[in-house]
Design an enzyme around this catalytic site. Structure first.
Site, short mmCIF file in Angstrom:
data_model
loop_
_atom_site.label_atom_id
_atom_site.label_comp_id
_atom_site.label_asym_id
_atom_site.label_seq_id
_atom_site.Cartn_x
_atom_site.Cartn_y
_atom_site.Cartn_z
N HIS A 107 81.40 73.16 121.77
CA HIS A 107 80.00 72.95 122.13
C HIS A 107 79.81 73.26 123.61
O HIS A 107 80.64 72.89 124.43
CB HIS A 107 79.61 71.49 121.86
N GLY B 228 89.97 110.35 115.57
CA GLY B 228 89.11 109.17 115.51
C GLY B 228 88.04 109.29 114.46
O GLY B 228 87.41 108.29 114.09
N LYS C 234 76.73 101.74 118.64
CA LYS C 234 76.69 100.43 119.30
C LYS C 234 76.38 100.57 120.78
O LYS C 234 75.75 99.70 121.38
CB LYS C 234 78.02 99.68 119.11
N GLY D 110 65.55 104.98 103.93
CA GLY D 110 66.73 104.20 103.59
C GLY D 110 66.88 103.01 104.51
O GLY D 110 66.71 103.13 105.73
N ILE E 251 84.64 110.14 112.19
CA ILE E 251 83.22 109.86 112.37
C ILE E 251 83.00 108.57 113.13
O ILE E 251 82.16 108.50 114.02
CB ILE E 251 82.52 109.80 110.99
#
Length: 464
Positions: free
Chosen positions: A443, A39, A51, A179, A41
């Protein structure tokens, strides 16, 4: 005698394992070589576990603002070790998932450090033992690692790379983030929402410098409003770690050198490709600043050696690597896929607020010679955004005035990382403004803003 395959994939990140799976589907006898965790990094130390952390900070933020939704939460708190544990559990689950996929597709997994030893030859070393492999084609998908500042080596205690920032033993009180690309801004967002005092230092004139200028400006205001200190056009000239914190010398845009104290620092100044010591020089594979040069099908200058993903250059994104992998394998298997097009790869930053984009910025479109039509629609004009309590942000679309081609789309606000793929599909299908205008958007949804942004570009907005 060397074990023989049709294809060997060196590296099992998103690009590598997807290449192996697609090759197996096409009937190629395939092996994949991995020195660490299946998998790569992304699954283990990047996209997915970050996440999970950001989801925690998002919920914590909402807990602190429960009253706005008519709810009562008394003294919200957190357990840092449990936050990290949840993130690692998510990563572990996906790592096991990749193992299952390798078994399902009958892909041979070879553990160890792989080195190209000749044309079609690869040697894998683990615990002092070597295994020789050979194949007609070898895909290099070794990825990349965090780039470090030469004067500020990460120690894992006070000066962190993204890996350290994902498994903190203590919560920073005053954090310096060096950064302001996606990685830097995401960690700044996480730690700020968890209560740290955050300062972002960016050498370029604006944060998230690859994004549209209006998005960068909006994000600077939004993050500053949240309490972050943002220094653009500035650079860290010195960083010293002590037992109690970090001392930084920061040169600001006016040329002054200021000394500031922090509890921790995260270095997020880009990545370096993993091309050392894997035998590229032996075969004469061409590189540019360490990245392997390939064509639109992953092919290098050496027959039988291909390269995909982060090791092959920007954009350094998992979904870019996966898409590139499929194209590469289908081509070498005799198919006729479209050449890889970087212009249709969305970019996402999962901060609060989120940022997402695809295609050209307004400035880049003009630089390319386009006369443009631009539409922008604010979140405050959308019923779903107001109902969610997320009225801050906008969606911007850029069209070619002469042809109606969708040149680019840029978003900032809640859940835009889920919305951007609509424009990604539109660009892949070479859609013009006419088809987008005639599409029915449900909507109430945030996606209605995508429609309104297009309408606005052509003077036809319905809700502003």
């Amino acid at each position: 005698m060397a074990d023989s395959y049709d294809l060997i994939v060196l590296g099992s990140g998103p690009g590598g394992y997807v290449a192996a799976i697609r090759a197996s589907q096409l009937g190629l006898k395939t092996a994949i070589v991995e020195r660490e965790l299946l998998g790569g990094i992304c699954l283990n130390w990047g996209c997915i576990p970050t996440k999970a952390l950001l989801r925690t900070s998002e919920i914590y933020h909402y807990m602190g603002h429960a009253d706005a939704y008519g709810l009562t939460v008394e003294k919200p708190g957190f357990d840092l070790s449990k936050i990290v544990q949840r993130s690692r559990k998510v990563a572990g689950q996906l790592n096991q998932g990749v193992k299952g996929l390798m078994k399902k597709h009958k892909i041979t997994v070879v553990e160890g450090f792989g080195t190209l030893t000749g044309k079609g030859k690869l040697s894998v070393e683990k615990d002092g033992k070597k295994t020789d492999l050979e194949a007609k084609n070898i895909i290099v998908a070794t990825g990349a690692r965090a780039r470090e500042l030469p004067f500020a080596k990460a120690d894992g205690k006070r000066i962190w790379t993204y890996r350290h920032a994902m498994t903190p033993e203590e919560m920073p009180t005053k954090l310096l983030v060096i950064g302001s690309g996606a990685i830097g801004v995401e960690f700044a967002s996480f730690y700020s929402d968890m209560g740290a005092e955050v300062t972002i230092v960016e050498m370029l004139p604006r944060i998230l410098p690859v994004e549209d200028e209006e998005v960068s400006a909006f994000m600077e205001k939004a993050l500053t409003k949240q309490g972050m200190k943002i220094l653009t056009g500035a650079g860290v000239e010195k960083l010293d770690a002590t037992a109690k914190g970090v001392t930084a010398v920061i040169k600001t845009k006016d040329g002054k050198a200021e000394t500031a104290e922090f509890s921790h620092a995260i270095v997020a100044v880009g990545i370096a490709p993993n091309t050392e010591n894997i035998g590229l020089e032996t075969l004469g594979v061409k590189t540019d600043r360490g990245h392997i040069i390939n064509d639109g099908y992953g092919r290098t200058n050496v027959d039988g050696i291909l390269a995909i993903g982060d090791v092959a250059g920007a954009p350094w994104l998992a979904h870019k690597a996966m898409h590139e992998a499929v194209i590469c394998v289908e081509k070498l298997a005799g198919g006729n896929p479209h050449a890889f097009d970087k212009g249709n790869i969305p970019g996402c930053t999962y901060s609060r607020p989120q940022v997402a984009s695809v295609g050209l910025t307004e400035a880049k479109a003009k630089e390319a010679g386009h006369k443009v039509k631009v539409g922008k629609f604010p979140f405050i004009g959308n019923g779903k955004a107001i109902a969610l309590g997320e009225p801050e942000g906008f969606i911007k679309t850029v069209f070619d005035d002469a042809t109606g081609e969708l040149l680019g789309a840029h978003m900032v606000g809640a859940e835009v990382t889920e919305l951007i793929q609509g424009y990604g599909i539109a660009r892949t299908l070479e859609t013009t403004e006419a088809e987008l205008m005639e599409t029915t958007f449900p909507h109430p949804t945030l996606s209605e803003m995508m429609h309104e942004s297009v309408l606005t570009a052509y003077g036809r907005p319905l809700h502003i």
